[in-house]
Write an enzyme that holds these catalytic residues in place. Structure first.
Site, PDB file in Angstrom:
ATOM      1  N   GLN A 189      -2.972   2.864   9.770  1.00 53.47           N
ATOM      2  CA  GLN A 189      -1.842   2.992   9.067  1.00 53.47           C
ATOM      3  C   GLN A 189      -0.699   3.591  10.104  1.00 53.47           C
ATOM      4  OE1 GLN A 189      -4.394   4.171   7.473  1.00 53.47           O
ATOM      5  NE2 GLN A 189      -4.710   2.945   4.955  1.00 53.47           N
TER       6      GLN A 189
ATOM      7  N   ASN B  30      -5.442  12.124  -0.128  1.00 57.76           N
ATOM      8  CA  ASN B  30      -4.331  11.434   0.542  1.00 57.76           C
ATOM      9  C   ASN B  30      -5.542  10.593   1.411  1.00 57.76           C
ATOM     10  OD1 ASN B  30      -2.172  10.438   1.322  1.00 57.76           O
ATOM     11  ND2 ASN B  30      -2.209  12.006   3.405  1.00 57.76           N
TER      12      ASN B  30
ATOM     13  N   ARG C 164       0.801  -1.390   0.538  1.00 58.28           N
ATOM     14  CA  ARG C 164       0.015  -0.082   0.008  1.00 58.28           C
ATOM     15  C   ARG C 164       0.776   1.225   0.300  1.00 58.28           C
ATOM     16  NH1 ARG C 164       1.417   1.805   4.022  1.00 58.28           N
ATOM     17  NH2 ARG C 164       0.562   3.851   3.763  1.00 58.28           N
TER      18      ARG C 164
ATOM     19  N   ASP D 294      -1.595  10.766  -2.366  1.00 61.11           N
ATOM     20  CA  ASP D 294      -2.074   9.386  -3.446  1.00 61.11           C
ATOM     21  C   ASP D 294      -2.198  10.114  -5.100  1.00 61.11           C
ATOM     22  OD1 ASP D 294      -2.901   8.327  -0.395  1.00 61.11           O
ATOM     23  OD2 ASP D 294      -2.486   7.040  -1.776  1.00 61.11           O
TER      24      ASP D 294
END
Ligand code: MRU
Length: 326
Positions: A189, A239, A45, A229
Site C-alpha cells: 500500500q 493498523n 480499502r 483500522d
C-alpha cells in the site's frame, strides 16, 4: 485527485485500487454482491472508505429488493478488522429499521451520502488539528520529516485521508514537508501512498519496511503518523501489520508516534487490543510458493506507545478515550 467513490445514477463508481499505481481503472457497482466483492478483494480499502462503500452497498442491496438483515449480514463478513465497516452498517440499520419498507431505498441513499460527506469533513478536520504538530517541528528545524506506513491517505477515505491529512495541510500551508513512505509488504500500500503524494506534489521517498529503524537512528525522521483500522477503548490501536514495529522503533529513538483517525474508528465496545479481530489473509499474498505461511494483515500498537490520536474533535491522549462520546 480522482474520487475514490462517487454516485452515478443508480450506481456507485469506485476507483479500483488493485490496479493502482500502474493503471487507473474504475468499477461500476450496481449490486450488493459487487459492493461486497469490492471490499473483500480490496478494490476499495482503508477503514473509512470500506465503511462508506458498505453504506452504499446497503442502498444497492435494497434497490435489488433484498431484505435488510441479509444485506447487513453479507457486508459484515467482508473484512473483519476495520471497525468503520461495522460502524457504518450499524448506522445504516438505525437509519432504516424504523422507515417504511417502500421508503427504505431512498433513505439508504441519503444516509450513505451523509456518511461519505461526513467522512470527508472529519478528515479535513483531522488535517487542521494535526497541522500544529508539523508546524512546531518546522519552527524548530525548518523542515519536517514524517514517516508513515500503509496508505491512510485520500485513497483510503472519501477525501483528504487521515494520516496524510495533516501532511497535505502542511504542504498547502507552505511548510517544507517530506514523507518517508514505508513499502508495506505484502500488499504494498506504500505504492498507493507514493502515488497520491506524487499527484499532490508532496516530496516523498519510498523505503523498504525494514529501513525504518535505520532512518530513525540516523536522525532522518521527526515523527510517525499512521492511520487506524480499530482503536480499542483503552487506546490500543490496530493498523496495517508493521505499524507496531514502527511504534517500537519510534519509542527507542524518542520520536513521537501519532495515530490519525475519525471517531468512527474507535470501538468503544472493545476493551483492549487483545479483543480486536486480526484479519488473516491468503498465503498467496506473500508469493512464497509451497511453504507454510502466516499472513496477519494487521497488528496492535499498545496505547502506551502512542503520543496522541488526531481526530476530527482534536488530539486525544490514547489513554483518555473514556471522555469521548461515540
Ligand atoms: O488492508 P487495508 O489496505 O485496508 O489497510 C489499511 C490500513 O491499515 C490503513 O492504515 C487504515 O485503514 C487507515 S485508512 C485511513
Amino acid at each position: 485527485m480522482l474520487a475514490t467513490i462517487a454516485e452515478e445514477g443508480d450506481a456507485v463508481v469506485i476507483l479500483d485500487q488493485t490496479k493502482l499505481p500502474h493503471e487507473t481503472a474504475f468499477v461500476r457497482l450496481t449490486t450488493l454482491a459487487e459492493a461486497a466483492h469490492a471490499i473483500r478483494t480490496m478494490q476499495v480499502r482503508g477503514a473509512p472508505l470500506i465503511g462508506a462503500t458498505a453504506a452504499y452497498g446497503v442502498a444497492l442491496g435494497l434497490a435489488e429488493g433484498r431484505p435488510l438483515d441479509e444485506i447487513l449480514a453479507t457486508l459484515a463478513t467482508t473484512r473483519p478488522t476495520a471497525v468503520n465497516l461495522h460502524w457504518a452498517l450499524a448506522r445504516m440499520r438505525k437509519a432504516l429499521e424504523n422507515s417504511a419498507p417502500e421508503r427504505r431505498p431512498q433513505a439508504a441513499w441519503q444516509e450513505a451520502r451523509a456518511i461519505a460527506r461526513e467522512d470527508a469533513e472529519a478528515n479535513a478536520a483531522i488535517g487542521r488539528y494535526g497541522l500544529p504538530i508539523l508546524q512546531a517541528i518546522a519552527a524548530r528545524k525548518g523542515r519536517v520529516e514524517i514517516m508513515t506506513h500503509c496508505n491512510a491517505g485520500r485513497l483510503a477515505t472519501v477525501a483528504h485521508g487521515t494520516a496524510l491529512a495533516p501532511i497535505y495541510a502542511a504542504h498547502e500551508a507552505g511548510l517544507a514537508v517530506h514523507v518517508w513512505v514505508s513499502e508495506t509488504r505484502p500488499r504494498c500500500q506504500g505504492l498507493l501512498t507514493a502515488w497520491e503524494l506524487k499527484a499532490a506534489g508532496v516530496p516523498h521517498t519510498l523505503i523498504a519496511d525494514n529501513a525504518a529503524g535505520l532512518l530513525m537512528m540516523q536522525g532522518k525522521v521527526d515523527g510517525v503518523i499512521v492511520g487506524a483500522d480499530r482503536i480499542a477503548a483503552n487506546g490500543d490501536t490496530a493498523n496495517k501489520v508493521g505499524t507496531y514495529l514502527k511504534a517500537l522503533a519510534a519509542q527507542a529513538h524518542g520520536l513521537p508516534f501519532y495515530v490519525a483517525a475519525p471517531v468512527s474508528t474507535i470501538d468503544f465496545a472493545c476493551p483492549d487490543g487483545a479483543a480486536i479481530p486480526i484479519e488473516e489473509r491468503a498465503a498467496e499474498e506473500l508469493g512464497a510458493g509451497d511453504v507454510p505461511v502466516a499472513n496477519p494483515a494487521f497488528d496492535i500498537t499498545p496505547a502506551g506507545l502512542i503520543a496522541g490520536i488526531i481526530t476530527e474533535r482534536g488530539i486525544i491522549a490514547a489513554n483518555d478515550l473514556a471522555r469521548v462520546t461515540p
